[in-house]
Design a protein around this motif. Structure first.
Motif, PDB file in Angstrom:
ATOM      1  N   VAL A 191       0.943  -1.150  -0.060  1.00 22.96           N
ATOM      2  CA  VAL A 191      -0.039  -0.126  -0.021  1.00 22.96           C
ATOM      3  C   VAL A 191       0.847   1.247  -0.206  1.00 22.96           C
ATOM      4  O   VAL A 191       1.917   1.347   0.614  1.00 22.96           O
ATOM      5  CB  VAL A 191      -0.883   0.056   1.341  1.00 22.96           C
ATOM      6  N   VAL A 192       0.451   2.098  -0.894  1.00 22.90           N
ATOM      7  CA  VAL A 192       1.493   3.306  -0.951  1.00 22.90           C
ATOM      8  C   VAL A 192       0.635   4.549  -0.820  1.00 22.90           C
ATOM      9  O   VAL A 192      -0.369   4.845  -1.282  1.00 22.90           O
ATOM     10  CB  VAL A 192       2.094   3.488  -2.526  1.00 22.90           C
ATOM     11  N   ILE A 193       1.036   5.569   0.316  1.00 21.12           N
ATOM     12  CA  ILE A 193       0.598   6.502   0.688  1.00 21.12           C
ATOM     13  C   ILE A 193       1.420   7.727   0.234  1.00 21.12           C
ATOM     14  O   ILE A 193       2.552   7.749   0.517  1.00 21.12           O
ATOM     15  CB  ILE A 193       0.203   6.661   2.364  1.00 21.12           C
ATOM     16  N   SER A 194       0.793   8.473  -0.743  1.00 20.04           N
ATOM     17  CA  SER A 194       1.640   9.650  -1.087  1.00 20.04           C
ATOM     18  C   SER A 194       1.110  11.075  -0.660  1.00 20.04           C
ATOM     19  O   SER A 194      -0.066  11.105  -0.784  1.00 20.04           O
ATOM     20  CB  SER A 194       1.594   9.421  -2.751  1.00 20.04           C
ATOM     21  N   VAL A 195       2.179  11.770  -0.479  1.00 17.97           N
ATOM     22  CA  VAL A 195       1.886  13.589  -0.298  1.00 17.97           C
ATOM     23  C   VAL A 195       2.593  14.244  -1.369  1.00 17.97           C
ATOM     24  O   VAL A 195       3.831  14.208  -1.253  1.00 17.97           O
ATOM     25  CB  VAL A 195       1.968  13.553   1.123  1.00 17.97           C
ATOM     26  N   THR A 196       1.774  14.885  -2.302  1.00 14.11           N
ATOM     27  CA  THR A 196       2.350  15.768  -3.336  1.00 14.11           C
ATOM     28  C   THR A 196       2.187  16.858  -3.475  1.00 14.11           C
ATOM     29  O   THR A 196       1.091  17.375  -3.368  1.00 14.11           O
ATOM     30  CB  THR A 196       2.054  15.078  -4.694  1.00 14.11           C
ATOM     31  N   ASP A 197       3.207  17.900  -3.275  1.00 15.79           N
ATOM     32  CA  ASP A 197       2.431  19.558  -3.234  1.00 15.79           C
ATOM     33  C   ASP A 197       3.506  20.165  -4.236  1.00 15.79           C
ATOM     34  O   ASP A 197       4.113  19.752  -5.099  1.00 15.79           O
ATOM     35  CB  ASP A 197       3.131  19.969  -1.730  1.00 15.79           C
TER      36      ASP A 197
END
Length: 243
Positions: A169-175
């Protein structure tokens, strides 16, 4: 044999010297981080006590803000100490990562609106559960999202995704924020490492790294100055129960 012993002794001495230097550096950094909020608390409190400031909400709020900052710093330091000692206790349970991330996103809605940052989720509700400590993992995800909002200018965006790839499972935070300097990027998961413009303690990403690693996961970061940053946390999906 004597030469071999001498080399081993010299190597041990060098490691001890390095450890002592790191300890001194760590204590100096902690003292520096504690000094700022304590100065705010003392200055405001003395001003109120001397009658220079009225004891109203406007002058008490900086004391409360500094106190909250100290609470976060103390908890961060506690987590680091537990990690170093191998005593970080994880109360694992099967958790739906999408629901977990959804709850964290909801808690940052007001902060994102105040910063005029568009906070959105790209959440897949069909991903498998993960075997994690929900409180620790929530703290790690919140830390990354908070960083992203803080370093994204008004009008920018922060997108948080949850997807599954095979048994991961991949949790990504992109800004779309200011990005991280290239020379700093390889060291962002080290303690007290931060950009000159950062107002944080420099402990956030180090703690996130420790929490994710303690869960047997992996965290990666990509960033380009002036373009933005993407942080990806990869966790192993929980095994299916045997029926």
């Amino acid at each position: 044999e004597m030469r071999s012993v001498a080399r081993a002794f010299n190597a041990m001495s060098a490691r001890l010297k390095l450890t002592d230097e790191q300890r001194r550096s760590f204590l100096a950094d902690v003292a520096h981080e504690l000094r700022t909020p304590l100065s705010v608390i003392r200055g405001q409190a003395e001003g109120i006590a001397d009658g220079v400031y009225p004891a109203d909400a406007a002058h008490i709020e900086p004391i409360l803000d500094a106190t909250r900052g100290l609470e976060v710093l103390v908890e961060d330091l506690r987590t680091l100490v537990l990690t170093d000692a191998g005593s970080l206790v994880l109360n694992r349970e099967p958790v739906d990562p999408t629901v977990l991330v959804h709850d964290v996103l909801a808690s940052f809605k007001a902060q994102a609106e105040a910063a005029e940052v568009n906070l959105a989720g790209d959440l897949d509700y069909g991903v498998p559960t993960v075997d994690v400590d929900p409180a620790r993992m929530r703290s790690a995800i919140a830390n990354v999202i908070s960083n992203a909002i803080r370093h994204t200018p008004p009008g920018g965006s922060v997108r948080v995704g949850v997807q599954s790839t095979g048994d991961q499972v991949v949790i990504s935070v992109t800004d779309t924020g200011e990005g991280i300097p290239a020379k700093l990027l390889p060291r962002v998961f080290e303690r007290f490492v931060k950009a000159p413009s950062s107002t944080g303690s420099g402990l956030g990403l180090a703690i996130v790294h420790d929490i994710v690693t303690a869960h047997g996961g992996k965290i990666d970061i990509e960033s380009t100055q002036g373009v933005g940053t993407s942080v990806r946390t990869t966790l192993q999906a929980a095994p299916h129960p045997i029926e």
